[in-house]
Design a protein around this motif. Structure first.
Motif, PDB file in Angstrom:
ATOM      1  N   LYS A  76       0.851  -1.202   0.000  1.00  0.00           N
ATOM      2  CA  LYS A  76       0.000   0.000   0.000  1.00  0.00           C
ATOM      3  C   LYS A  76       0.884   1.248   0.000  1.00  0.00           C
ATOM      4  O   LYS A  76       2.007   1.202   0.481  1.00  0.00           O
ATOM      5  N   VAL A  77       0.406   2.316  -0.576  1.00  0.00           N
ATOM      6  CA  VAL A  77      -0.935   2.643  -1.048  1.00  0.00           C
ATOM      7  C   VAL A  77      -1.124   2.034  -2.447  1.00  0.00           C
ATOM      8  O   VAL A  77      -0.239   2.142  -3.289  1.00  0.00           O
ATOM      9  N   LYS A  78      -2.292   1.434  -2.713  1.00  0.00           N
ATOM     10  CA  LYS A  78      -2.462   0.746  -3.993  1.00  0.00           C
ATOM     11  C   LYS A  78      -3.911   0.795  -4.471  1.00  0.00           C
ATOM     12  O   LYS A  78      -4.826   1.047  -3.693  1.00  0.00           O
ATOM     13  N   LEU A  79      -4.072   0.549  -5.781  1.00  0.00           N
ATOM     14  CA  LEU A  79      -5.401   0.494  -6.385  1.00  0.00           C
ATOM     15  C   LEU A  79      -6.025  -0.890  -6.195  1.00  0.00           C
ATOM     16  O   LEU A  79      -7.207  -1.069  -6.397  1.00  0.00           O
ATOM     17  N   TYR A  80      -5.206  -1.843  -5.786  1.00  0.00           N
ATOM     18  CA  TYR A  80      -5.597  -3.251  -5.646  1.00  0.00           C
ATOM     19  C   TYR A  80      -5.903  -3.878  -7.006  1.00  0.00           C
ATOM     20  O   TYR A  80      -6.945  -4.481  -7.227  1.00  0.00           O
ATOM     21  N   LEU A  81      -4.933  -3.685  -7.918  1.00  0.00           N
ATOM     22  CA  LEU A  81      -4.973  -4.380  -9.199  1.00  0.00           C
ATOM     23  C   LEU A  81      -4.909  -5.882  -8.949  1.00  0.00           C
ATOM     24  O   LEU A  81      -4.323  -6.332  -7.963  1.00  0.00           O
ATOM     25  N   LYS A  82      -5.514  -6.649  -9.869  1.00  0.00           N
ATOM     26  CA  LYS A  82      -5.476  -8.114  -9.757  1.00  0.00           C
ATOM     27  C   LYS A  82      -4.779  -8.699 -10.974  1.00  0.00           C
ATOM     28  O   LYS A  82      -4.934  -8.190 -12.097  1.00  0.00           O
ATOM     29  N   LYS A  83      -4.012  -9.742 -10.745  1.00  0.00           N
ATOM     30  CA  LYS A  83      -3.286 -10.417 -11.825  1.00  0.00           C
ATOM     31  C   LYS A  83      -4.235 -10.759 -12.966  1.00  0.00           C
ATOM     32  O   LYS A  83      -5.325 -11.278 -12.761  1.00  0.00           O
ATOM     33  N   GLY A  84      -3.810 -10.435 -14.200  1.00  0.00           N
ATOM     34  CA  GLY A  84      -4.591 -10.783 -15.382  1.00  0.00           C
ATOM     35  C   GLY A  84      -5.572  -9.715 -15.822  1.00  0.00           C
ATOM     36  O   GLY A  84      -6.112  -9.785 -16.926  1.00  0.00           O
ATOM     37  N   GLU A  85      -5.805  -8.701 -14.983  1.00  0.00           N
ATOM     38  CA  GLU A  85      -6.733  -7.634 -15.372  1.00  0.00           C
ATOM     39  C   GLU A  85      -6.111  -6.762 -16.468  1.00  0.00           C
ATOM     40  O   GLU A  85      -4.893  -6.693 -16.605  1.00  0.00           O
ATOM     41  N   THR A  86      -6.984  -6.079 -17.226  1.00  0.00           N
ATOM     42  CA  THR A  86      -6.547  -5.190 -18.299  1.00  0.00           C
ATOM     43  C   THR A  86      -6.998  -3.759 -17.997  1.00  0.00           C
ATOM     44  O   THR A  86      -8.149  -3.529 -17.604  1.00  0.00           O
ATOM     45  N   SER A 127       0.910 -10.371 -17.772  1.00  0.00           N
ATOM     46  CA  SER A 127       0.124 -11.105 -16.772  1.00  0.00           C
ATOM     47  C   SER A 127       0.684 -12.505 -16.537  1.00  0.00           C
ATOM     48  O   SER A 127       0.416 -13.128 -15.507  1.00  0.00           O
ATOM     49  N   ASP A 128       1.494 -12.997 -17.499  1.00  0.00           N
ATOM     50  CA  ASP A 128       2.111 -14.320 -17.360  1.00  0.00           C
ATOM     51  C   ASP A 128       3.568 -14.243 -16.912  1.00  0.00           C
ATOM     52  O   ASP A 128       4.249 -15.262 -16.817  1.00  0.00           O
ATOM     53  N   PHE A 129       4.055 -13.038 -16.648  1.00  0.00           N
ATOM     54  CA  PHE A 129       5.457 -12.866 -16.234  1.00  0.00           C
ATOM     55  C   PHE A 129       5.719 -13.524 -14.878  1.00  0.00           C
ATOM     56  O   PHE A 129       4.883 -13.455 -13.976  1.00  0.00           O
ATOM     57  N   THR A 130       6.897 -14.115 -14.759  1.00  0.00           N
ATOM     58  CA  THR A 130       7.363 -14.541 -13.440  1.00  0.00           C
ATOM     59  C   THR A 130       7.809 -13.278 -12.696  1.00  0.00           C
ATOM     60  O   THR A 130       7.984 -12.217 -13.301  1.00  0.00           O
ATOM     61  N   ALA A 131       8.015 -13.387 -11.396  1.00  0.00           N
ATOM     62  CA  ALA A 131       8.466 -12.236 -10.611  1.00  0.00           C
ATOM     63  C   ALA A 131       9.796 -11.723 -11.147  1.00  0.00           C
ATOM     64  O   ALA A 131      10.017 -10.506 -11.226  1.00  0.00           O
ATOM     65  N   GLU A 132      10.670 -12.625 -11.550  1.00  0.00           N
ATOM     66  CA  GLU A 132      11.982 -12.229 -12.069  1.00  0.00           C
ATOM     67  C   GLU A 132      11.841 -11.481 -13.391  1.00  0.00           C
ATOM     68  O   GLU A 132      12.518 -10.477 -13.625  1.00  0.00           O
ATOM     69  N   GLU A 133      10.941 -11.949 -14.261  1.00  0.00           N
ATOM     70  CA  GLU A 133      10.717 -11.267 -15.540  1.00  0.00           C
ATOM     71  C   GLU A 133      10.122  -9.877 -15.316  1.00  0.00           C
ATOM     72  O   GLU A 133      10.485  -8.917 -15.999  1.00  0.00           O
ATOM     73  N   SER A 134       9.233  -9.762 -14.335  1.00  0.00           N
ATOM     74  CA  SER A 134       8.666  -8.452 -13.991  1.00  0.00           C
ATOM     75  C   SER A 134       9.746  -7.510 -13.499  1.00  0.00           C
ATOM     76  O   SER A 134       9.799  -6.336 -13.882  1.00  0.00           O
ATOM     77  N   ARG A 135      10.639  -8.025 -12.640  1.00  0.00           N
ATOM     78  CA  ARG A 135      11.723  -7.187 -12.122  1.00  0.00           C
ATOM     79  C   ARG A 135      12.646  -6.725 -13.243  1.00  0.00           C
ATOM     80  O   ARG A 135      13.140  -5.594 -13.224  1.00  0.00           O
ATOM     81  N   MET A 136      12.862  -7.585 -14.245  1.00  0.00           N
ATOM     82  CA  MET A 136      13.684  -7.209 -15.399  1.00  0.00           C
ATOM     83  C   MET A 136      13.031  -6.067 -16.179  1.00  0.00           C
ATOM     84  O   MET A 136      13.698  -5.119 -16.610  1.00  0.00           O
ATOM     85  N   ALA A 137      11.711  -6.153 -16.353  1.00  0.00           N
ATOM     86  CA  ALA A 137      10.993  -5.108 -17.086  1.00  0.00           C
ATOM     87  C   ALA A 137      11.019  -3.784 -16.316  1.00  0.00           C
ATOM     88  O   ALA A 137      11.217  -2.712 -16.903  1.00  0.00           O
ATOM     89  N   VAL A 138      10.844  -3.856 -15.004  1.00  0.00           N
ATOM     90  CA  VAL A 138      10.877  -2.651 -14.173  1.00  0.00           C
ATOM     91  C   VAL A 138      12.276  -2.033 -14.197  1.00  0.00           C
ATOM     92  O   VAL A 138      12.432  -0.809 -14.256  1.00  0.00           O
ATOM     93  N   ALA A 139      13.302  -2.886 -14.167  1.00  0.00           N
ATOM     94  CA  ALA A 139      14.689  -2.389 -14.228  1.00  0.00           C
ATOM     95  C   ALA A 139      14.953  -1.683 -15.559  1.00  0.00           C
ATOM     96  O   ALA A 139      15.647  -0.659 -15.607  1.00  0.00           O
ATOM     97  N   ALA A 140      14.377  -2.212 -16.638  1.00  0.00           N
ATOM     98  CA  ALA A 140      14.541  -1.577 -17.954  1.00  0.00           C
ATOM     99  C   ALA A 140      13.854  -0.213 -17.958  1.00  0.00           C
ATOM    100  O   ALA A 140      14.370   0.755 -18.534  1.00  0.00           O
TER     101      ALA A 140
END
Length: 272
Positions: A76-86, A127-140
Motif C-alpha cells: 500500500k498505497v495501492k489500487l488493488y490491481l489483480k493479476k490478469g486484469e486489463t 500477466s504471465d510474467f514470473t516475478a523475475e521477468e517483472s523485475r527485469m521489465a521494471v529495471a529496464a
C-alpha cells in the motif's frame, strides 16, 4: 542548468523544517534558494513525476496493459490491481498521480520496460510474467528514468523503483568493482525534473491535465474506481500548476510543486 550554484552567504534563513529544499526558476533553471539543496536524499513518491513523464513520452494514453502478479503484490498505497486484469495507460496514470498508487506504478513500468527485453518476453503477456521477468521489465524502465534524468543534467539522481519505495542495489563497474546505489535525488534536481514536466516536455500538457485534475473515476474489469487528488497545494495558492507529495519512513515527508506568478514559473522541492 550547469554551474549555477546558489550563493550560500546570501541565503535568507527561513528556519525551514525540511532537511533539504530548493526553489528554482523553471525557465532559466536558476537556483533562487537552497538548503542542503545538492545533498542526495530519498524522495519517496515524488519519484512518480518522472514515472509519469517517461510513460507519457513512451506510450499512448489509450494503450492497454495486463497486470502481473508482481505489480498486484506491491505494498500500500495501492489500487488493488489483480493479476490478469486489463487497464488503459490513461486510467492508471490518474491512479498513479492522484492517489499515488504503488501497484499502478509497477504495472506501467512493466508495460514500457518489457519492450527492452528479449523478443520472447516482448511477445509474452505481462500477466504471465514470473516475478523475475517483472523485475527485469521494471529495471529496464528505471534505466529510461535514469537516462531522462541524465539528459536533464541531474548527476546526483538515481532511480531504482518507479513508485519511490526505498531501494538499494549493487552495481558492478567496468573494472569489476561493486558499488551500492540508493534510490535518491537532490532538492535541486527534483525541482529540475518537475520544471521539465510542466514546461519543456513534449507531453507537458498531458502531465498538467492529469496532475491538476481534482478527481477521476473509471471502470475496468467489472469494477469501478474513484481517484482523488491529494495535492492540497493546488487549492492553497493562486497560480499553483502541479505538484506531488511523498512519504516513506526513510524519506520522511516530501513535496515538489510548480507555481506560475507574474509570467514566471517557479518550482519548489522539499525533502525530509
Amino acid at each position: 542548468w550547469a554551474g549555477q550554484e546558489e550563493d550560500s552567504e546570501a541565503q535568507p534563513d527561513f528556519s525551514l523544517y525540511a532537511a533539504s529544499a530548493a526553489l528554482i526558476d523553471a525557465q532559466s533553471g536558476r537556483v533562487l534558494y537552497g538548503k542542503n539543496a545538492d545533498t542526495p536524499m530519498a524522495m519517496a513518491s515524488t519519484t512518480k513525476i518522472m514515472t509519469c513523464i517517461v510513460v507519457l513520452e513512451n506510450a499512448d494514453m489509450e494503450d492497454t496493459l495486463q497486470v502481473s502478479s508482481y505489480a498486484a503484490g506491491m505494498p500500500k498505497v495501492k489500487l488493488y490491481l489483480k493479476k490478469g486484469e486489463t487497464y488503459t495507460v490513461k486510467d492508471l496514470l490518474y491512479s498513479l498521480m492522484l492517489e499515488s498508487h504503488n501497484d499502478t506504478a509497477a504495472a506501467l513500468a512493466e508495460h514500457i520496460g518489457k519492450r527492452y527485453l528479449s523478443q520472447e518476453l516482448q511477445n509474452k503477456s505481462t500477466s504471465d510474467f514470473t516475478a523475475e521477468e517483472s523485475r527485469m521489465a521494471v529495471a529496464a524502465f528505471a534505466s529510461l528514468m535514469n537516462a531522462k534524468a541524465k539528459e536533464l543534467g541531474c548527476e546526483n539522481t538515481y532511480f531504482i523503483t518507479p513508485n519511490g519505495l526505498d531501494a538499494t542495489e549493487t552495481i558492478t563497474l567496468n573494472n569489476g568493482e561493486t558499488v551500492e546505489r540508493e534510490h535518491c535525488t537532490t532538492a535541486t534536481e527534483l525541482a529540475r525534473i518537475m520544471a521539465y514536466c510542466v514546461g519543456q516536455s513534449p507531453k507537458k500538457d498531458a502531465f498538467l491535465e492529469i496532475t491538476r485534475t481534482p478527481s477521476y473515476s473509471f471502470s475496468a474489469n467489472g469494477r469501478s474506481f474513484s481517484c482523488t487528488n491529494h495535492n492540497a497545494f493546488l487549492n492553497m495558492m493562486t497560480g499553483a500548476l502541479s505538484g506531488k507529495t511523498g512519504f516513506t519512513n526513510k524519506a520522511g515527508y516530501c513535496y515538489v510543486g510548480a507555481l506560475e506568478s507574474e509570467g514566471r514559473i517557479f518550482v519548489v522541492a522539499l525533502l525530509a
